[in-house]
Design an enzyme around this catalytic site. Structure first.
Site, PDB file in Angstrom:
ATOM      1  N   ASP A   1       1.013  -1.127   0.185  1.00 53.25           N
ATOM      2  CA  ASP A   1       0.195  -0.020   0.048  1.00 53.25           C
ATOM      3  C   ASP A   1       1.027   1.272   0.113  1.00 53.25           C
ATOM      4  O   ASP A   1       2.206   1.236   0.194  1.00 53.25           O
ATOM      5  CB  ASP A   1      -1.085  -0.089   1.137  1.00 53.25           C
ATOM      6  CG  ASP A   1      -2.329   0.955   0.894  1.00 53.25           C
ATOM      7  OD1 ASP A   1      -2.204   1.806   0.104  1.00 53.25           O
ATOM      8  OD2 ASP A   1      -3.457   0.891   1.554  1.00 53.25           O
TER       9      ASP A   1
HETATM   10  C1  NOJ Z   1      -4.039   3.919  -0.078  1.00 55.78           C
HETATM   11  C2  NOJ Z   1      -5.229   2.877   0.129  1.00 55.78           C
HETATM   12  O1  NOJ Z   1      -5.197   2.181   1.275  1.00 55.78           O
HETATM   13  C3  NOJ Z   1      -5.314   1.928  -1.008  1.00 55.78           C
HETATM   14  O2  NOJ Z   1      -6.440   1.200  -0.681  1.00 55.78           O
HETATM   15  C4  NOJ Z   1      -5.270   2.622  -2.144  1.00 55.78           C
HETATM   16  O3  NOJ Z   1      -5.201   1.603  -3.442  1.00 55.78           O
HETATM   17  C5  NOJ Z   1      -3.764   3.354  -2.240  1.00 55.78           C
HETATM   18  N1  NOJ Z   1      -3.762   4.198  -1.137  1.00 55.78           N
HETATM   19  C6  NOJ Z   1      -3.622   4.002  -3.689  1.00 55.78           C
HETATM   20  O4  NOJ Z   1      -4.334   5.232  -3.746  1.00 55.78           O
END
Ligand code: NOJ
Length: 749
Positions: A281
């Protein structure tokens, strides 16, 4: 059939041919991967493992792509820019390896579908698949070939803002819906330019975050991981070939997901045979330092790579440290090569080596009628009718004047819900617009907002709203929460209606006019009082672009509600976590126990009740999992099992007679639960195993059949093995999780 053997022969021949063709294709891809890999420098390999945010591209970015320091990007603003960047990667970098361009396409790209929690309420995997297919078509037109969805985190805590992005509390339902979404995004062939790679996220247990606060720790046991949190991932990977997986932000039992070698290597890769990409993430590799799991970025890069995270999203520690870590022997070259193989595999499967560019001249499908119609169907099917006193809904033709009140009646931005990057409010059709447009010829609609937005506390317009209500035959009050109050990082400790919305409902109910409360929200809200004051309550979630026309048709009976709750609604926030399939306890709630107001003064120290309940909240939830009314009624009869004692390899056939006993043609979600009455560990009181949507005309009956392979009763036992334990079970069928016909059966040794 005249020649059954011949048909079977043809079918098998075709299946064999397809398997051989696809394994030949896979072999070809593997050869291509090895060929590219053999030419890559270490720097280029590390570059593939680096994902960067392209929101504000600089000259430096172009240079990084040229020198092979970037493998993938997210948040590229336009297809023109995507093509320009691909051109640099393809033509100006040494090996011409294309980029993959990613974005969070969560519940629609331009045509917004209901939030995933709403989609789950449809209990209709087909519409979920269609929605994802449409999102893929629209997103791929803009150069996006990878989405970070579906989120398949089991969510049992309405305080957590991301419950909106989930399919709710149930493992089976989440698994089915996740799989459907993956299939929709990826289509039948990933290399089709309108297909996008899906991403199973967040691996793992992110939804169990402490106190419902985002980015917090989780403490889920290994067995719970296996029985509750992992199955939707396994299903999406094994049965739907989900191309990528994202590690979560949380540390479970002290181990950050991005550093969890056991889960990433043993479970995901070895047990499930996953050969796709694992991406961290956003910044999650670096955050392992903040967590105190690593001393510095270098150690974080080492732990991330060694655990099996192929791509680091945005925090750049791989780029800075892998070379040194290799030189010091803390990372092996094979680990890097394997990660790069996974990444190249994704790029080959997406067909990017052959065609990295987006066609800018083909006819756009964005907001096509087909897409809008599907979004409307999804919204209609997602609505859950929670109350309908005296069958006030649907509105009949005696209704001449309707008051439309409330901050969510005409909130085009907010009804799209969380994770709306690309949907546009000018294209959103609100309930106010749709009601006037579709039914305005026959009905006089009076609109008074009452409150300007969901958090508004200024009551100066209440009097106008009350006046409008007094003139009307029926009052529709649209309340809820703005989109920004749910979703990532948007957690709440208080899940009552915000602002003065509750008071608005109270004042409207005092007019004595029939009151329909419609709630647009990203989570279950604690609305016991408001339900009590209303004659009917329809839960709309955040319904997306076509929410308005869907609501209008449901209110006037052109469509009939069929949604069922994918999450339990608590009465009070203090009941959280709350979910239907909890383990058996030694002292289950016995509804004869004393409640708060019945405790005598100066009561002696004693056990007021000896079961698991709250003195103040009692025993029940506001609404249970699987609950949802229709304009019609259904009768369940004659639950029949093909056998009441079975062996492990058997398939149990179950039938039940379902009759539409009401006056509307309607769809019922028939739910099928089982309970394992005793096991080597305490077992859930019941578990959803299957469901079917059945549409019946008034008076019509149907024998509904389920097949239960006994293997589906397996769980992770006391020794952490997946087994079906012999013994007694109960099987239950019905229209929600508590009013069920039931029969027992036994699994033999
Ligand atoms: C953080 C989020 O937790 C995740 O779900 C997302 O895909 C990413 N950012 C990218 O934006």
């Amino acid at each position: 059939m005249k020649y059954p053997h011949f048909s079977l022969f043809c079918f098998l021949l075709l299946a064999c041919f397809q398997i051989t063709a696809s394994s030949a294709q896979e072999k070809e891809i593997e050869n291509k991967i090895e060929n590219v890999l053999s030419k890559m420098t270490l720097k280029e390999k590390i570059g593939q493992m680096n994902q960067i945010n392209g929101r504000n591209p600089t000259d430096n970015l172009y240079q990084q792509i040229r020198s092979g320091e970037v493998g993938s990007m997210l948040n590229i603003g336009s297809p023109e820019l995507a093509n320009q960047l691909q051109k640099i990667a393809k033509k100006e970098s040494r090996l011409g390896i294309p980029l993959v361009i990613a974005r969070d396409v969560i519940h629609g790209f331009k045509t917004m579908f209901p939030i995933p929690l709403g989609q789950a309420a449809s209990f209709n995997p087909e519409i979920v698949e269609i929605g994802a297919r449409i999102a893929a078509k629209e997103a791929s037109e803009k150069g996006i070939r990878w989405t970070f969805a579906p989120m398949m985190d089991i969510s049992r805590d309405a305080r957590w803002g991301r419950i909106a992005e989930s399919f709710g509390e149930d493992t089976y339902l989440s698994g089915v819906m996740s799989m459907a979404m993956v299939k929709g995004f990826q289509g039948t062939d990933l290399s089709n330019p309108s297909s996008i790679a899906a991403c199973a996220k967040h691996f793992i247990a992110y939804g169990a975050t402490e106190g419902g606060r985002d980015y917090n720790s989780t403490n889920v046991t290994q067995r719970q991981l296996r029985n509750i949190y992992l199955p939707p991932f396994e299903k999406s990977i094994r049965e739907a070939n989900c191309a990528t997986v994202m590690t979560s932000f949380n540390a479970n039992d002290g181990i950050p997901a991005s550093g969890n070698e056991f889960l990433l290597r043993n479970v995901l890769r070895k047990e499930w045979g996953f050969d796709g990409v694992v991406v961290s993430d956003w910044g999650a590799i670096k955050e392992m330092v903040q967590m105190g799991f690593c001393e510095d970025n270098k150690e974080a890069a080492m732990k991330g790579v060694n655990a099996g995270v192929d791509i680091e999203m945005t925090s750049g520690t791989y780029l800075q440290n892998i070379e040194a870590l290799l030189a010091e022997g803390k990372i092996q070259m094979k680990t890097i090569d394997d990660a790069v193989r996974n990444i190249l595999r994704l790029k080959f499967k997406l067909g990017l080596f052959d065609n990295p560019y987006t066609n800018l001249t083909s006819k756009s499908s964005i907001y096509s009628q087909e897409h809008l119609d599907a979004a409307k169907q999804a919204a209609e099917e997602s609505f859950v009718l929670l109350k309908n006193k005296n069958n006030i809904l649907p509105l009949n033709n005696k209704v001449k004047t309707v008051a439309i009140i409330g901050p969510m009646a005409d909130a085009p931005h907010d009804q799209m819900g969380t994770w709306t990057f690309d949907g546009e409010k000018v294209m959103t059709q609100t309930p106010l617009q749709a009601l006037k447009k579709k039914y305005g010829k026959d009905v006089n609609f009076i609109y008074e907002q009452g409150l300007a937005f969901s958090r508004d506390t200024i009551k100066s317009n209440f009097s106008k709203a009350i006046e409008a209500a007094k003139q009307a035959d029926v009052v529709l009050v649209f309340v809820g929460e703005e989109a920004i109050l749910s979703g990532e990082a948007h957690c709440l400790a208080d899940i009552n209606l915000k602002g003065a919305q509750s008071e608005l409902i109270e004042e409207l109910s005092k007019t004595g006019k029939p009151l329909v409360t419609l709630v647009m929200a990203g989570r279950p809200l604690t609305i016991a009082k408001e339900v009590e004051s209303s004659d009917a309550v329809l839960y709309l979630w955040h319904p997306g672009t076509m929410g308005g026309p869907a609501v209008a048709d449901i209110l006037f009976g052109k469509a009939v509600p069929s949604g069922k709750l994918p999450v339990t609604f608590p009465k009070y926030v203090g009941q959280i976590p709350v979910y239907y399939n909890h383990d058996r306890v030694g002292r289950p709630a016995d509804k004869t126990e004393t409640l708060l107001n019945n405790i005598p003064l100066e009561a002696k120290q004693s056990s007021l009740g000896t079961s698991s309940y709250y003195l103040d909240a009692g025993f029940d939830n506001l609404f249970d999992f699987g609950y949802g009314l229709s304009y019609s009624t259904f009768e369940y009869k004659n639950l029949v099992l093909s056998s009441d004692s079975l062996s492990q390899s058997d398939v149990l056939t179950v039938t039940v007679d379902l009759k539409n006993t009401g006056n509307f043609q309607a769809t019922e979600v028939v739910q099928f639960y089982t309970a394992d009455l005793s096991g080597s560990t305490a077992r859930p009181i019941k578990e959803l195993k299957d469901f079917k949507r059945i549409n019946l005309k008034p008076g019509e009956s149907k024998k509904v059949e389920f097949k239960l392979p006994i293997a589906k009763l397996a769980f992770w036992d006391i020794n952490n093995n997946k087994v079906v334990e012999p013994g007694k079970f109960t099987l239950m069928v019905g229209g929600n999780s508590y009013e069920l016909l039931q029969k027992g059966f036994t699994i033999l040794q």
